[in-house]
Each structure stands twice: as structure tokens, then as C-alpha cells.
Design a protein around this motif. Structure first.
Motif, PDB file in Angstrom:
ATOM      1  N   THR A   1     -49.751  68.824  50.893  1.00  0.00           N
ATOM      2  CA  THR A   1     -50.996  69.178  51.566  1.00  0.00           C
ATOM      3  C   THR A   1     -51.487  67.907  52.259  1.00  0.00           C
TER       4      THR A   1
ATOM      5  N   GLY B   1     -60.243  69.026  46.176  1.00  0.00           N
ATOM      6  CA  GLY B   1     -59.912  70.170  47.025  1.00  0.00           C
ATOM      7  C   GLY B   1     -59.190  71.242  46.235  1.00  0.00           C
TER       8      GLY B   1
ATOM      9  N   ASN C   1     -61.743  73.005  44.088  1.00  0.00           N
ATOM     10  CA  ASN C   1     -62.583  73.907  44.881  1.00  0.00           C
ATOM     11  C   ASN C   1     -61.860  75.189  45.268  1.00  0.00           C
ATOM     12  N   VAL C   2     -60.564  75.104  45.503  1.00  0.00           N
ATOM     13  CA  VAL C   2     -59.800  76.285  45.923  1.00  0.00           C
ATOM     14  C   VAL C   2     -59.394  77.152  44.748  1.00  0.00           C
TER      15      VAL C   2
ATOM     16  N   TYR D   1     -66.428  64.844  44.813  1.00  0.00           N
ATOM     17  CA  TYR D   1     -65.998  65.658  45.949  1.00  0.00           C
ATOM     18  C   TYR D   1     -65.854  67.149  45.656  1.00  0.00           C
ATOM     19  N   ALA D   2     -65.837  67.554  44.411  1.00  0.00           N
ATOM     20  CA  ALA D   2     -65.723  68.975  44.073  1.00  0.00           C
ATOM     21  C   ALA D   2     -67.100  69.628  44.075  1.00  0.00           C
TER      22      ALA D   2
END
Length: 156
Positions: free
Chosen positions: A15, A85, A88-89, A120-121
Motif C-alpha cells: 500500500t 490507516g 481505520n479501514v 493518526y487513527a
């Protein structure tokens, strides 16, 4: 006649973390693995055997060496942003740090990465996840699949 070639799913390490970033071994640029793979960490250490370099880094971190702590911090920042990320997903309940680099760096790695994930989450996602150091260093993917098969087919 063979069908079209399909790339394997689940290649989270490929990613893009930074568009146009570092060249990755897959041929792409900016992949998570280019920043937080074992090779990426070893490149931040003096040249030589990656396992020896990471072991030296781990020892220096344990001794409180400021350069080693800074190196770990840079590594943890990239990994934490990427994992945020992921959190979060997928909203996982558990993140297990596994593999030989995690085994060598140990708890200092988990302690350095976890606050970055939190930064960041999304708050509800972060509050639902626990980050731990893996205890099984052999082949955790195979072990996980065996547990999944056991739970799915034998416990129903």
C-alpha cells in the motif's frame, strides 16, 4: 488457455505510504514495506548483515542511545501512520507485532508505534484495538490459519 494473472490480495506492505517515495523491492514507489520492512530498517543502520544491524540497534535502544532512539522513532512513525490507516479501514481488535525484527526490537517497538497509531487513527477505532508483541516467532501466518481452520470447522 490460462486466464488473466491476478495479483494476490492482502499485500498491505505494498500500500502506498508516500506517493513517489522510496523504491520498493516490488518495483513500486512509496510502499509501506519500503519504509518499515526489515530491509528499510537495516539500511538506516551501518552496512552489513541486516540481522546483526537490527540486533545492534535493539541493544543501543535498550541502553538509551539517542541516535538509536531517533532511528527507532523514525521507523515507528512510518509504521504507526501505515497501521493507523489499517486500523481505520479494518477496525481490528488486535495488532500483533511479529517477525524477526519485532522479536529483536521487542517492547520498545510496540511502545514507539502505539502512540503514532493513536495520533493518526480515528479515536473510536484506536480505542477498540490492542497492540501486542507476538509470542510465536516461527511462522505466525501458518499458525493463524491453523487456528482459523480449527475455530471454523471443529468448534461449530
Amino acid at each position: 488457455m490460462a486466464g488473466p494473472r491476478v495479483a494476490p490480495a492482502g499485500e498491505w506492505g505494498h500500500t502506498v505510504l508516500e506517493a513517489g517515495g522510496r523504491r520498493c523491492r516490488c518495483g513500486g514507489r512509496g510502499c509501506v514495506e519500503a519504509y518499515v520492512g526489515a530491509g528499510a530498517l537495516a539500511r538506516t543502520c551501518p552496512p552489513g548483515d541486516p540481522e546483526v544491524a537490527v540486533a545492534r540497534l535493539a541493544e543501543a535502544v535498550r541502553q538509551g542511545d539517542s541516535t538509536a532512539l531517533e532511528t527507532l522513532g523514525r521507523f515507528a512513525r512510518s509504521l504507526g501512520v501505515a497501521l493507523a490507516g489499517f486500523v481505520n479501514v479494518l477496525n481490528p481488535e488486535l495488532i500483533v507485532f511479529g517477525g524477526w525484527v519485532s522479536a529483536v526490537l521487542g517492547e520498545p517497538l510496540v511502545s514507539a508505534v502505539t502512540p503514532v497509531i493513536k495520533e493518526y487513527a480515528l479515536a473510536p477505532c484506536f480505542e477498540a484495538v490492542t497492540a501486542v508483541l507476538g509470542r510465536h516467532q516461527g511462522n505466525p501466518v501458518s499458525l493463524g490459519m491453523a487456528v482459523l481452520a480449527f475455530e471454523t470447522h471443529l468448534l461449530d
